[in-house]
Design a protein around this motif. Sequence first.
Motif, PDB file in Angstrom:
ATOM      1  N   ALA A   2       0.816  -1.212   0.000  1.00 38.26           N
ATOM      2  CA  ALA A   2       0.000   0.000   0.000  1.00 38.26           C
ATOM      3  C   ALA A   2       0.853   1.267   0.000  1.00 38.26           C
ATOM      4  O   ALA A   2       1.896   1.344   0.667  1.00 38.26           O
ATOM      5  CB  ALA A   2      -0.915   0.002   1.220  1.00 38.26           C
ATOM      6  N   LEU A   3       0.402   2.258  -0.767  1.00 37.92           N
ATOM      7  CA  LEU A   3       0.972   3.586  -0.678  1.00 37.92           C
ATOM      8  C   LEU A   3       0.684   4.197   0.687  1.00 37.92           C
ATOM      9  O   LEU A   3      -0.259   3.795   1.377  1.00 37.92           O
ATOM     10  CB  LEU A   3       0.372   4.484  -1.760  1.00 37.92           C
ATOM     11  N   ARG A   4       1.466   5.201   1.063  1.00 42.31           N
ATOM     12  CA  ARG A   4       1.223   5.971   2.277  1.00 42.31           C
ATOM     13  C   ARG A   4       0.878   7.405   1.900  1.00 42.31           C
ATOM     14  O   ARG A   4       1.445   7.950   0.947  1.00 42.31           O
ATOM     15  CB  ARG A   4       2.471   5.964   3.178  1.00 42.31           C
ATOM     16  N   PRO A   5      -0.041   8.048   2.626  1.00 40.39           N
ATOM     17  CA  PRO A   5      -0.302   9.477   2.357  1.00 40.39           C
ATOM     18  C   PRO A   5       0.960  10.294   2.607  1.00 40.39           C
ATOM     19  O   PRO A   5       1.699  10.035   3.557  1.00 40.39           O
ATOM     20  CB  PRO A   5      -1.399   9.826   3.363  1.00 40.39           C
ATOM     21  N   HIS A   6       1.203  11.260   1.750  1.00 38.03           N
ATOM     22  CA  HIS A   6       2.384  12.110   1.927  1.00 38.03           C
ATOM     23  C   HIS A   6       2.016  13.565   2.176  1.00 38.03           C
ATOM     24  O   HIS A   6       2.504  14.175   3.128  1.00 38.03           O
ATOM     25  CB  HIS A   6       3.299  12.018   0.705  1.00 38.03           C
ATOM     26  N   GLY A  27      11.632  16.575  -0.140  1.00 33.58           N
ATOM     27  CA  GLY A  27      10.407  15.873   0.239  1.00 33.58           C
ATOM     28  C   GLY A  27       9.222  16.777   0.488  1.00 33.58           C
ATOM     29  O   GLY A  27       8.190  16.323   0.981  1.00 33.58           O
ATOM     30  N   ARG A  28       9.321  18.036   0.099  1.00 30.97           N
ATOM     31  CA  ARG A  28       8.225  18.975   0.293  1.00 30.97           C
ATOM     32  C   ARG A  28       7.296  18.945  -0.920  1.00 30.97           C
ATOM     33  O   ARG A  28       7.769  18.924  -2.062  1.00 30.97           O
ATOM     34  CB  ARG A  28       8.779  20.391   0.471  1.00 30.97           C
ATOM     35  N   VAL A  62       3.617  25.456  -0.103  1.00 26.77           N
ATOM     36  CA  VAL A  62       4.641  24.457   0.216  1.00 26.77           C
ATOM     37  C   VAL A  62       4.224  23.703   1.471  1.00 26.77           C
ATOM     38  O   VAL A  62       3.968  24.312   2.512  1.00 26.77           O
ATOM     39  CB  VAL A  62       6.022  25.116   0.444  1.00 26.77           C
ATOM     40  N   ALA A  63       4.152  22.368   1.349  1.00 26.70           N
ATOM     41  CA  ALA A  63       3.874  21.514   2.504  1.00 26.70           C
ATOM     42  C   ALA A  63       5.177  20.879   2.952  1.00 26.70           C
ATOM     43  O   ALA A  63       5.804  20.128   2.199  1.00 26.70           O
ATOM     44  CB  ALA A  63       2.851  20.438   2.140  1.00 26.70           C
ATOM     45  N   ASP A  64       5.589  21.177   4.165  1.00 28.46           N
ATOM     46  CA  ASP A  64       6.829  20.642   4.726  1.00 28.46           C
ATOM     47  C   ASP A  64       6.486  19.940   6.028  1.00 28.46           C
ATOM     48  O   ASP A  64       6.336  20.578   7.072  1.00 28.46           O
ATOM     49  CB  ASP A  64       7.819  21.777   4.960  1.00 28.46           C
ATOM     50  N   GLY A  65       6.322  18.611   5.952  1.00 35.61           N
ATOM     51  CA  GLY A  65       5.827  17.890   7.121  1.00 35.61           C
ATOM     52  C   GLY A  65       4.388  18.311   7.381  1.00 35.61           C
ATOM     53  O   GLY A  65       3.550  18.265   6.501  1.00 35.61           O
ATOM     54  N   GLY A  66       4.125  18.778   8.574  1.00 35.10           N
ATOM     55  CA  GLY A  66       2.763  19.189   8.914  1.00 35.10           C
ATOM     56  C   GLY A  66       2.532  20.678   8.806  1.00 35.10           C
ATOM     57  O   GLY A  66       1.471  21.172   9.198  1.00 35.10           O
ATOM     58  N   THR A  67       3.490  21.412   8.273  1.00 38.46           N
ATOM     59  CA  THR A  67       3.343  22.865   8.183  1.00 38.46           C
ATOM     60  C   THR A  67       3.205  23.304   6.733  1.00 38.46           C
ATOM     61  O   THR A  67       3.688  22.632   5.817  1.00 38.46           O
ATOM     62  CB  THR A  67       4.548  23.592   8.816  1.00 38.46           C
TER      63      THR A  67
END
Length: 294
Positions: A2-6, A27-28, A62-67
Amino acid sequence: MALRPHALLPGRYDQRKVLATTVDAWGRALWLVCPEAELRPNPYGSPSPHPRTAPYDALLVVADGGTFRELPLRDITLRVSLLDALPNGRLVLYGYEAAGDRNAQIYGRDGRRRHRFALGSAVEFLMADRRHHLWSAYGDEGVYSDPLSAPGLVRWDSGGNRRWGYSAPKGVEYIDTVYACNVGDGVAWASYYPTFPLLEARADGRIRLRRSPVAAPSGLAVDGDLLVMLGGDRQPDRLQRCRLTADEVLTVEEARLTLPDGTPLKRYARCVGRGRYLYVRRRSRGQWYVTSVR
């Protein structure tokens, strides 16, 4: 498997007005949103967003982790189709421009254009690494008609200066169309039509070609001597785990890639390979998924 949400574009942004999106070398997830875009018919699929006027302003999300953070971009003259982040907070955009052939633009961290240059036509992949290398891979419409695109795989510096172009060794088919591409720090990997070898191109000019049993993959990820290839033989969910030798790709295991909830992965719009990670986007421009070699 399964893929994982990113990454998921927040609901306050209209994903129907996303001109381009990718996952960068850090990875952003990046989305270029044009609030003034309008949906127009697309002969190849769903309606696509087009800016109503040019030049126009847009918003980089830009999504960087949870921010999440925003960067307004000013005076864009391209109808953007590809983008990527460069080191030092810069951004490169590629697209169509009615007036002229300088179809790539570099923006600074202040959101203003710094440089324009010609990247060639029919760019399939535009990917930067963290060491100031920018790689462009092309489709047949560019390879056969545009001298800049003719090598099929080209390396630039992060200022838009051409540094290298692929030339197939004697006895090896040249690039017609790059089907899958992966960029790590100082290296690009590509699988290309018509014979689908695995090309490893180093930033110092060294290349290596390996025979591969996987035809027409849509994505690949590499970690040391391990490789995964997605979509081979035009089966969208086919995931092949492979091992690299000096001159070949050996299939070790096959699996079927699914969405996180187990739903079959029947269709997707884009794969982005970044070293050991393979990011997958379905038709929605708002969400990215990820899988990895290990």
